[in-house]
Design a protein around this motif. Structure first.
Motif, PDB file in Angstrom:
ATOM      1  N   LEU A 184       0.830  -1.203   0.000  1.00  0.00           N
ATOM      2  CA  LEU A 184       0.000   0.000   0.000  1.00  0.00           C
ATOM      3  C   LEU A 184       0.867   1.256   0.000  1.00  0.00           C
ATOM      4  O   LEU A 184       0.641   2.181  -0.795  1.00  0.00           O
ATOM      5  N   TRP A 185       1.860   1.303   0.876  1.00  0.00           N
ATOM      6  CA  TRP A 185       2.699   2.499   0.946  1.00  0.00           C
ATOM      7  C   TRP A 185       3.642   2.609  -0.234  1.00  0.00           C
ATOM      8  O   TRP A 185       4.069   3.709  -0.587  1.00  0.00           O
ATOM      9  N   SER A 186       3.986   1.491  -0.879  1.00  0.00           N
ATOM     10  CA  SER A 186       4.792   1.578  -2.093  1.00  0.00           C
ATOM     11  C   SER A 186       4.012   2.184  -3.246  1.00  0.00           C
ATOM     12  O   SER A 186       4.602   2.626  -4.241  1.00  0.00           O
ATOM     13  N   VAL A 187       2.684   2.221  -3.130  1.00  0.00           N
ATOM     14  CA  VAL A 187       1.836   2.907  -4.106  1.00  0.00           C
ATOM     15  C   VAL A 187       1.557   4.342  -3.663  1.00  0.00           C
ATOM     16  O   VAL A 187       1.577   5.275  -4.471  1.00  0.00           O
ATOM     17  N   ILE A 188       1.326   4.525  -2.359  1.00  0.00           N
ATOM     18  CA  ILE A 188       0.960   5.854  -1.862  1.00  0.00           C
ATOM     19  C   ILE A 188       2.122   6.829  -1.960  1.00  0.00           C
ATOM     20  O   ILE A 188       1.950   7.981  -2.382  1.00  0.00           O
ATOM     21  N   VAL A 189       3.320   6.388  -1.582  1.00  0.00           N
ATOM     22  CA  VAL A 189       4.469   7.304  -1.563  1.00  0.00           C
ATOM     23  C   VAL A 189       4.789   7.857  -2.952  1.00  0.00           C
ATOM     24  O   VAL A 189       4.918   9.080  -3.118  1.00  0.00           O
ATOM     25  N   PRO A 190       4.932   7.013  -4.003  1.00  0.00           N
ATOM     26  CA  PRO A 190       5.159   7.610  -5.340  1.00  0.00           C
ATOM     27  C   PRO A 190       4.025   8.507  -5.802  1.00  0.00           C
ATOM     28  O   PRO A 190       4.267   9.529  -6.457  1.00  0.00           O
ATOM     29  N   SER A 191       2.784   8.146  -5.457  1.00  0.00           N
ATOM     30  CA  SER A 191       1.654   8.980  -5.866  1.00  0.00           C
ATOM     31  C   SER A 191       1.715  10.349  -5.205  1.00  0.00           C
ATOM     32  O   SER A 191       1.478  11.385  -5.849  1.00  0.00           O
ATOM     33  N   LEU A 192       2.036  10.390  -3.910  1.00  0.00           N
ATOM     34  CA  LEU A 192       2.166  11.664  -3.216  1.00  0.00           C
ATOM     35  C   LEU A 192       3.311  12.490  -3.786  1.00  0.00           C
ATOM     36  O   LEU A 192       3.197  13.719  -3.931  1.00  0.00           O
ATOM     37  N   CYS A 193       4.417  11.821  -4.124  1.00  0.00           N
ATOM     38  CA  CYS A 193       5.553  12.549  -4.707  1.00  0.00           C
ATOM     39  C   CYS A 193       5.160  13.186  -6.036  1.00  0.00           C
ATOM     40  O   CYS A 193       5.526  14.330  -6.323  1.00  0.00           O
ATOM     41  N   VAL A 194       4.411  12.459  -6.861  1.00  0.00           N
ATOM     42  CA  VAL A 194       3.977  13.014  -8.142  1.00  0.00           C
ATOM     43  C   VAL A 194       3.021  14.177  -7.926  1.00  0.00           C
ATOM     44  O   VAL A 194       3.131  15.222  -8.591  1.00  0.00           O
ATOM     45  N   CYS A 195       2.080  14.035  -6.987  1.00  0.00           N
ATOM     46  CA  CYS A 195       1.113  15.116  -6.742  1.00  0.00           C
ATOM     47  C   CYS A 195       1.802  16.380  -6.250  1.00  0.00           C
ATOM     48  O   CYS A 195       1.521  17.488  -6.728  1.00  0.00           O
ATOM     49  N   PHE A 196       2.720  16.236  -5.288  1.00  0.00           N
ATOM     50  CA  PHE A 196       3.417  17.411  -4.771  1.00  0.00           C
ATOM     51  C   PHE A 196       4.342  18.017  -5.817  1.00  0.00           C
ATOM     52  O   PHE A 196       4.547  19.235  -5.851  1.00  0.00           O
ATOM     53  N   SER A 197       4.913  17.189  -6.675  1.00  0.00           N
ATOM     54  CA  SER A 197       5.812  17.713  -7.712  1.00  0.00           C
ATOM     55  C   SER A 197       5.066  18.465  -8.802  1.00  0.00           C
ATOM     56  O   SER A 197       5.674  19.236  -9.552  1.00  0.00           O
ATOM     57  N   LEU A 198       3.746  18.246  -8.907  1.00  0.00           N
ATOM     58  CA  LEU A 198       2.959  18.967  -9.907  1.00  0.00           C
ATOM     59  C   LEU A 198       2.585  20.373  -9.465  1.00  0.00           C
ATOM     60  O   LEU A 198       2.116  21.167 -10.278  1.00  0.00           O
ATOM     61  N   ILE A 199       2.773  20.682  -8.181  1.00  0.00           N
ATOM     62  CA  ILE A 199       2.432  22.020  -7.682  1.00  0.00           C
ATOM     63  C   ILE A 199       3.228  23.110  -8.404  1.00  0.00           C
ATOM     64  O   ILE A 199       2.652  24.130  -8.819  1.00  0.00           O
TER      65      ILE A 199
END
Length: 231
Positions: free
Chosen positions: A152-167
């Motif tokens: 679960l966290w191996s999916v959540i962590v990359p997703s959060l990184c992508v979302c924050f990097s889009l800011i």
């Protein structure tokens, strides 16, 4: 001028194409779900933990949806681009093409970095703080997370990184180029202050962090100049 029903019909078929591609990718990802689970956790641990039937199905579905969505991202972006490009002017046509390609490459790059580097480091920190913390009758007890939490966290962590990097990309779309050039000196001073606050009291690390923040600013400004054809 093209009638509205033609645009609606084209949009319907393009959505059906995307849906068909997504379903096909989901089927393929579901068939290889065990291989994907091994791939996801292979860079953080070599031990597989037993899970029940419900967790197995939930983890397989989660990984399949995530991989399928990531796999069809280039096709989805290309389909969206093909739908809107007939109504664009010539200069908008070129700029949108570059932006779509840049966004796809940017997202995939951030995902790879976060999955290969950031997530394994976070996992090692969590394991390091939880392993061997308690001893019962002289025997150390290792609190190891279940396979469900690892996946679960191996999916959540990359997703959060992508979302924050889009800011920063959204900031680029809103802030004009002249503002970036006007406040360049202010950002340099801000970078120096942030580096002195965030980094340890080591001059080399603070200098490296300052140069990194300034370099990111210059890369953003260069991208804006290339995209909008303005210097």
């Amino acid at each position: 001028m093209t009638p509205l029903y033609i645009h609606v019909r084209e949009l319907k078929y393009r959505c059906l194409y995307i849906l068909f591609t997504l379903v096909t990718s989901l089927i393929v990802a579901w068939v290889y779900r065990y291989t994907l689970v091994h791939l996801y956790i292979s860079n953080v641990t070599d031990t597989l933990y037993t899970i029940d039937v419900g967790e197995e199905m939930r983890i397989g579905a989660l990984i399949s949806i995530y991989i399928a969505s990531l796999a069809i991202l280039p096709y989805t972006s290309y389909t969206y681009y093909c739908y809107i490009c007939p109504g664009m002017y010539k200069h908008e046509y070129n700029n949108t093409f570059y932006k779509v390609i840049f966004l796809i490459l940017y997202t995939i790059t951030i995902y790879i970095i976060s999955h290969v580097y950031i997530w394994p480091n976070i996992y090692s920190i969590l394991i390091g703080t939880n392993m061997g913390a308690t001893a019962v009758w002289g025997v150390e007890i290792n609190y190891m997370p279940r396979l469900s939490s690892i996946t679960l966290w191996s999916v959540i962590v990359p997703s959060l990184c992508v979302c924050f990097s889009l800011i920063p990309l959204f900031i680029i779309l809103v802030v004009p180029i002249k503002v970036f050039r006007q406040y360049r000196k202010v950002w340099y001073i801000t970078s120096l202050v942030l580096a002195s606050i965030l980094c340890p009291a080591v001059p080399v690390l603070q200098l490296w962090c300052t140069l990194l923040l300034c370099g990111m600013y210059e890369i953003t400004l260069l991208y804006l100049c290339i995209t909008y054809r303005r210097v």
